[in-house]
Design a protein around this motif. Structure first.
Motif, PDB file in Angstrom:
ATOM      1  N   GLU A  43       7.349  39.941  12.414  1.00 48.63           N
ATOM      2  CA  GLU A  43       6.302  40.202  13.412  1.00 48.63           C
ATOM      3  C   GLU A  43       5.220  39.125  13.365  1.00 48.63           C
ATOM      4  O   GLU A  43       4.823  38.592  14.394  1.00 48.63           O
ATOM      5  CB  GLU A  43       5.684  41.588  13.192  1.00 48.63           C
ATOM      6  N   ASP A  44       4.748  38.769  12.169  1.00 45.81           N
ATOM      7  CA  ASP A  44       3.738  37.711  12.049  1.00 45.81           C
ATOM      8  C   ASP A  44       4.305  36.377  12.520  1.00 45.81           C
ATOM      9  O   ASP A  44       3.626  35.599  13.202  1.00 45.81           O
ATOM     10  CB  ASP A  44       3.252  37.591  10.601  1.00 45.81           C
ATOM     11  N   TYR A  45       5.547  36.105  12.179  1.00 46.09           N
ATOM     12  CA  TYR A  45       6.192  34.857  12.580  1.00 46.09           C
ATOM     13  C   TYR A  45       6.197  34.705  14.104  1.00 46.09           C
ATOM     14  O   TYR A  45       5.982  33.614  14.628  1.00 46.09           O
ATOM     15  CB  TYR A  45       7.616  34.818  12.026  1.00 46.09           C
ATOM     16  N   GLN A  46       6.402  35.805  14.800  1.00 45.29           N
ATOM     17  CA  GLN A  46       6.432  35.760  16.270  1.00 45.29           C
ATOM     18  C   GLN A  46       5.085  35.300  16.840  1.00 45.29           C
ATOM     19  O   GLN A  46       5.042  34.623  17.864  1.00 45.29           O
ATOM     20  CB  GLN A  46       6.835  37.130  16.843  1.00 45.29           C
ATOM     21  N   TYR A  47       3.996  35.641  16.177  1.00 50.58           N
ATOM     22  CA  TYR A  47       2.677  35.153  16.605  1.00 50.58           C
ATOM     23  C   TYR A  47       2.572  33.645  16.406  1.00 50.58           C
ATOM     24  O   TYR A  47       2.137  32.918  17.282  1.00 50.58           O
ATOM     25  CB  TYR A  47       1.556  35.837  15.815  1.00 50.58           C
ATOM     26  N   TYR A  48       2.984  33.193  15.236  1.00 50.25           N
ATOM     27  CA  TYR A  48       2.828  31.770  14.902  1.00 50.25           C
ATOM     28  C   TYR A  48       3.665  30.849  15.787  1.00 50.25           C
ATOM     29  O   TYR A  48       3.289  29.709  16.023  1.00 50.25           O
ATOM     30  CB  TYR A  48       3.155  31.513  13.430  1.00 50.25           C
ATOM     31  N   ILE A  49       4.804  31.349  16.272  1.00 51.22           N
ATOM     32  CA  ILE A  49       5.648  30.497  17.119  1.00 51.22           C
ATOM     33  C   ILE A  49       5.341  30.660  18.606  1.00 51.22           C
ATOM     34  O   ILE A  49       5.963  30.015  19.447  1.00 51.22           O
ATOM     35  CB  ILE A  49       7.153  30.725  16.856  1.00 51.22           C
ATOM     36  N   GLY A  50       4.380  31.519  18.947  1.00 53.47           N
ATOM     37  CA  GLY A  50       3.948  31.635  20.332  1.00 53.47           C
ATOM     38  C   GLY A  50       4.616  32.729  21.135  1.00 53.47           C
ATOM     39  O   GLY A  50       4.379  32.832  22.336  1.00 53.47           O
ATOM     40  N   ASN A  51       5.423  33.562  20.508  1.00 52.51           N
ATOM     41  CA  ASN A  51       6.090  34.642  21.242  1.00 52.51           C
ATOM     42  C   ASN A  51       5.174  35.829  21.535  1.00 52.51           C
ATOM     43  O   ASN A  51       5.588  36.759  22.212  1.00 52.51           O
ATOM     44  CB  ASN A  51       7.324  35.128  20.477  1.00 52.51           C
ATOM     45  N   ARG A  52       3.967  35.807  21.032  1.00 52.95           N
ATOM     46  CA  ARG A  52       3.001  36.876  21.289  1.00 52.95           C
ATOM     47  C   ARG A  52       1.790  36.333  22.056  1.00 52.95           C
ATOM     48  O   ARG A  52       0.685  36.838  21.947  1.00 52.95           O
ATOM     49  CB  ARG A  52       2.537  37.524  19.985  1.00 52.95           C
ATOM     50  N   GLY A  53       2.002  35.294  22.806  1.00 53.14           N
ATOM     51  CA  GLY A  53       0.932  34.728  23.624  1.00 53.14           C
ATOM     52  C   GLY A  53       0.270  33.543  22.941  1.00 53.14           C
ATOM     53  O   GLY A  53       0.706  33.073  21.895  1.00 53.14           O
ATOM     54  N   ALA A  54      -0.806  33.077  23.581  1.00 54.69           N
ATOM     55  CA  ALA A  54      -1.499  31.881  23.103  1.00 54.69           C
ATOM     56  C   ALA A  54      -2.848  32.203  22.468  1.00 54.69           C
ATOM     57  O   ALA A  54      -3.665  31.310  22.269  1.00 54.69           O
ATOM     58  CB  ALA A  54      -1.683  30.899  24.257  1.00 54.69           C
ATOM     59  N   GLY A  55      -3.094  33.484  22.171  1.00 47.02           N
ATOM     60  CA  GLY A  55      -4.355  33.848  21.522  1.00 47.02           C
ATOM     61  C   GLY A  55      -5.508  33.897  22.503  1.00 47.02           C
ATOM     62  O   GLY A  55      -5.364  33.625  23.694  1.00 47.02           O
ATOM     63  N   ASP A  56      -6.680  34.239  21.991  1.00 51.25           N
ATOM     64  CA  ASP A  56      -7.874  34.404  22.834  1.00 51.25           C
ATOM     65  C   ASP A  56      -8.359  33.087  23.435  1.00 51.25           C
ATOM     66  O   ASP A  56      -9.023  33.087  24.464  1.00 51.25           O
ATOM     67  CB  ASP A  56      -9.020  35.025  22.011  1.00 51.25           C
ATOM     68  N   ASN A  57      -8.060  31.984  22.783  1.00 49.47           N
ATOM     69  CA  ASN A  57      -8.575  30.687  23.238  1.00 49.47           C
ATOM     70  C   ASN A  57      -7.506  29.790  23.861  1.00 49.47           C
ATOM     71  O   ASN A  57      -7.762  28.637  24.177  1.00 49.47           O
ATOM     72  CB  ASN A  57      -9.221  29.952  22.063  1.00 49.47           C
ATOM     73  N   GLY A  58      -6.300  30.325  23.984  1.00 47.05           N
ATOM     74  CA  GLY A  58      -5.220  29.526  24.562  1.00 47.05           C
ATOM     75  C   GLY A  58      -4.681  28.460  23.624  1.00 47.05           C
ATOM     76  O   GLY A  58      -3.989  27.550  24.053  1.00 47.05           O
ATOM     77  N   THR A  59      -4.995  28.575  22.326  1.00 48.62           N
ATOM     78  CA  THR A  59      -4.568  27.562  21.354  1.00 48.62           C
ATOM     79  C   THR A  59      -3.619  28.119  20.304  1.00 48.62           C
ATOM     80  O   THR A  59      -3.363  27.470  19.296  1.00 48.62           O
ATOM     81  CB  THR A  59      -5.799  26.949  20.658  1.00 48.62           C
ATOM     82  N   GLY A  60      -3.102  29.320  20.531  1.00 47.17           N
ATOM     83  CA  GLY A  60      -2.144  29.900  19.601  1.00 47.17           C
ATOM     84  C   GLY A  60      -2.803  30.700  18.495  1.00 47.17           C
ATOM     85  O   GLY A  60      -3.948  31.151  18.616  1.00 47.17           O
ATOM     86  N   TYR A  61      -2.050  30.847  17.408  1.00 44.60           N
ATOM     87  CA  TYR A  61      -2.509  31.648  16.277  1.00 44.60           C
ATOM     88  C   TYR A  61      -2.446  30.841  14.985  1.00 44.60           C
ATOM     89  O   TYR A  61      -1.585  29.979  14.819  1.00 44.60           O
ATOM     90  CB  TYR A  61      -1.635  32.904  16.128  1.00 44.60           C
ATOM     91  N   ILE A  62      -3.379  31.168  14.095  1.00 41.49           N
ATOM     92  CA  ILE A  62      -3.401  30.582  12.759  1.00 41.49           C
ATOM     93  C   ILE A  62      -3.443  31.735  11.753  1.00 41.49           C
ATOM     94  O   ILE A  62      -3.686  32.881  12.122  1.00 41.49           O
ATOM     95  CB  ILE A  62      -4.606  29.639  12.555  1.00 41.49           C
ATOM     96  N   ARG A  63      -3.234  31.404  10.494  1.00 36.49           N
ATOM     97  CA  ARG A  63      -3.267  32.425   9.439  1.00 36.49           C
ATOM     98  C   ARG A  63      -4.693  32.571   8.937  1.00 36.49           C
ATOM     99  O   ARG A  63      -5.342  31.593   8.547  1.00 36.49           O
ATOM    100  CB  ARG A  63      -2.349  32.016   8.290  1.00 36.49           C
ATOM    101  N   ASP A  64      -5.191  33.792   8.960  1.00 31.79           N
ATOM    102  CA  ASP A  64      -6.523  34.078   8.428  1.00 31.79           C
ATOM    103  C   ASP A  64      -6.435  34.049   6.911  1.00 31.79           C
ATOM    104  O   ASP A  64      -5.655  34.791   6.309  1.00 31.79           O
ATOM    105  CB  ASP A  64      -6.977  35.465   8.903  1.00 31.79           C
ATOM    106  N   PRO A  65      -7.230  33.183   6.243  1.00 30.75           N
ATOM    107  CA  PRO A  65      -7.122  33.075   4.783  1.00 30.75           C
ATOM    108  C   PRO A  65      -7.559  34.344   4.051  1.00 30.75           C
ATOM    109  O   PRO A  65      -7.130  34.598   2.929  1.00 30.75           O
ATOM    110  CB  PRO A  65      -8.039  31.903   4.442  1.00 30.75           C
ATOM    111  N   LYS A  66      -8.386  35.188   4.690  1.00 33.97           N
ATOM    112  CA  LYS A  66      -8.854  36.412   4.033  1.00 33.97           C
ATOM    113  C   LYS A  66      -7.830  37.538   4.138  1.00 33.97           C
ATOM    114  O   LYS A  66      -7.541  38.208   3.162  1.00 33.97           O
ATOM    115  CB  LYS A  66     -10.189  36.854   4.644  1.00 33.97           C
ATOM    116  N   THR A  67      -7.296  37.742   5.339  1.00 37.12           N
ATOM    117  CA  THR A  67      -6.382  38.867   5.550  1.00 37.12           C
ATOM    118  C   THR A  67      -4.914  38.462   5.439  1.00 37.12           C
ATOM    119  O   THR A  67      -4.059  39.318   5.240  1.00 37.12           O
ATOM    120  CB  THR A  67      -6.601  39.487   6.946  1.00 37.12           C
TER     121      THR A  67
END
Length: 128
Positions: A43-67
């Motif tokens: 599920e997380d992998y799908q975010y990183y490769i863009g299968n869950r959209g481009a994020g709030d800023n249109g630049t994709g997703y990154i890994r939050d170092p805290k969570t």
């Protein structure tokens, strides 16, 4: 399916290894984890490769170092447009430079002719 992902300091996915393709055993998995890879879910992998959209800023997703979860990547920095210079046609430029040089030569000739005519007239001769 599980993935081993190496993230850069900004949290962007750099390298991905797939269980069953790049590694098979727990021992092989641990070698990659010691090398800086992180085990993530499908599920997380799908975010990183863009299968869950481009994020709030249109630049994709990154890994939050805290969570350790995908979060929207920051907006892209603004791009300053540089003034575009028109393309230079070198052949046309050479022609214009040659014409300008010819005009300078003709102007110099005209000045010499005028000076000669003035000298001839001063001596009592006629000019054309």
């Amino acid at each position: 399916m599980q993935y081993l992902v190496k993230f850069n300091a900004a949290g962007k996915r750099e390298t991905t290894l797939v269980q069953g393709i790049h590694y098979n055993t727990e021992e092989e998995q641990q070698v990659y984890i010691k090398d800086g890879y992180t085990l993530i879910s499908d599920e997380d992998y799908q975010y990183y490769i863009g299968n869950r959209g481009a994020g709030d800023n249109g630049t994709g997703y990154i890994r939050d170092p805290k969570t350790g979860k995908p979060v929207s990547a920051p907006p892209a920095p603004p791009v300053e447009e540089e003034p575009q210079e028109p393309p230079v046609d070198t052949e046309r430029l050479a022609v214009y430079e040659a014409m300008a040089a010819q005009e300078e030569r003709l102007a110099a000739q005209a000045e010499r002719i005028a000076a000669l005519e003035a000298t001839l007239k001063a001596k009592g001769g006629e000019s054309k």
